[in-house]
Design an enzyme around this catalytic site. Structure first.
Site, PDB file in Angstrom:
ATOM      1  N   HIS A  63      24.897   0.674  33.704  1.00  0.00           N
ATOM      2  CA  HIS A  63      23.237   0.173  33.565  1.00  0.00           C
ATOM      3  C   HIS A  63      22.315  -0.332  33.949  1.00  0.00           C
ATOM      4  CE1 HIS A  63      23.696   2.984  29.470  1.00  0.00           C
ATOM      5  NE2 HIS A  63      23.355   3.486  30.933  1.00  0.00           N
ATOM      6  N   LYS A  72      21.980 -10.055  31.722  1.00  0.00           N
ATOM      7  CA  LYS A  72      23.016  -9.879  30.755  1.00  0.00           C
ATOM      8  C   LYS A  72      23.964 -10.173  29.971  1.00  0.00           C
ATOM      9  CE  LYS A  72      20.970  -5.791  29.848  1.00  0.00           C
ATOM     10  NZ  LYS A  72      21.194  -3.929  29.477  1.00  0.00           N
ATOM     11  N   TYR A 132      23.894  -8.424  22.407  1.00  0.00           N
ATOM     12  CA  TYR A 132      23.452  -8.574  24.218  1.00  0.00           C
ATOM     13  C   TYR A 132      21.952  -9.263  24.371  1.00  0.00           C
ATOM     14  CZ  TYR A 132      23.145  -3.105  25.230  1.00  0.00           C
ATOM     15  OH  TYR A 132      22.620  -2.449  24.833  1.00  0.00           O
ATOM     16  N   ASP A 168      24.125   9.574  31.372  1.00  0.00           N
ATOM     17  CA  ASP A 168      24.727   8.608  31.852  1.00  0.00           C
ATOM     18  C   ASP A 168      25.637  10.048  32.843  1.00  0.00           C
ATOM     19  OD1 ASP A 168      24.146   6.502  31.053  1.00  0.00           O
ATOM     20  OD2 ASP A 168      25.815   6.559  29.536  1.00  0.00           O
TER      21      ASP A 168
END
Length: 188
Positions: A63, A72, A132, A168
């Site tokens: 992603h 991140k 995250y 996904d």
């Protein structure tokens, strides 16, 4: 904050392991400090924290977000997972290269992946919780994904059986993403 940094094959991706102060009562560690990140030349404005819990074999990713571009800092707070960052910056000399590390609640390893990297993970323990810190607010209109098993990238995921979301499963390859109009407009 004392932090041990580990360089990776991608100079923009860094693995961190904070020092831990532990005794019979438990432990303490600093997982982020702005002054340390500034000294390392890293983006230091985090605007969103995310927390994910998944079962063994769950694979999430790859992603990314392009508006605003999102970096991140990922860590595992329960269980263990294989964390991955893939360079998807069109003009980068390391386009399509990846870095992965096993992170766990025990080793307290963290991975920093700047904007322009797709990120993902697969869970190695019965369950895992991944947290995250993000440098951009989530924008559903500017999120994207790359195939987790793109042969041109060649991520060596641990294991053979994975559970993926339908979203996904439908992600394009990196080459398909780069040929899309959205990729041309991306700001990383």
């Amino acid at each position: 904050m004392d932090i041990n940094t580990q360089a990776t094959s991608l100079s923009d991706v860094i693995i961190f392991t904070p020092d831990i102060f532990q005794d019979s009562r438990g432990f303490f560690m600093e997982t982020y400090r702005e002054d340390v990140f500034k000294a390392l030349g890293l983006a230091t404005t985090f605007v969103q924290d995310n927390h994910s819990r998944s079962s063994k074999g769950v694979l999430r990713g790859l992603h990314f977000q392009w508006d605003p571009p999102m970096a991140k800092l990922m860590r595992v707070t329960q269980g263990s997972a294989f964390l991955v960052a893939v360079d998807i910056r069109r003009e980068s000399p390391t386009l399509g290269k990846w870095v992965g590390t096993e992170a766990s609640a025990e080793n307290r390893r963290q991975i920093w992946a700047p904007a322009g990297f797709a990120r993902g993970f697969c869970v190695l323990s019965d369950t895992a919780e991944i947290q995250y810190k993000c440098t951009g607010l989530y924008n559903s209109k500017a999120e994207g994904g790359i195939r987790w098993d793109d042969p041109e990238i060649g991520i060596a995921w641990p294991g053979t059986e994975f559970s993926l979301s339908e979203k996904d499963r439908k992600n394009p390859s990196l080459a398909e993403w780069l040929a899309s109009p959205r990729a041309v407009a991306a700001r990383f």
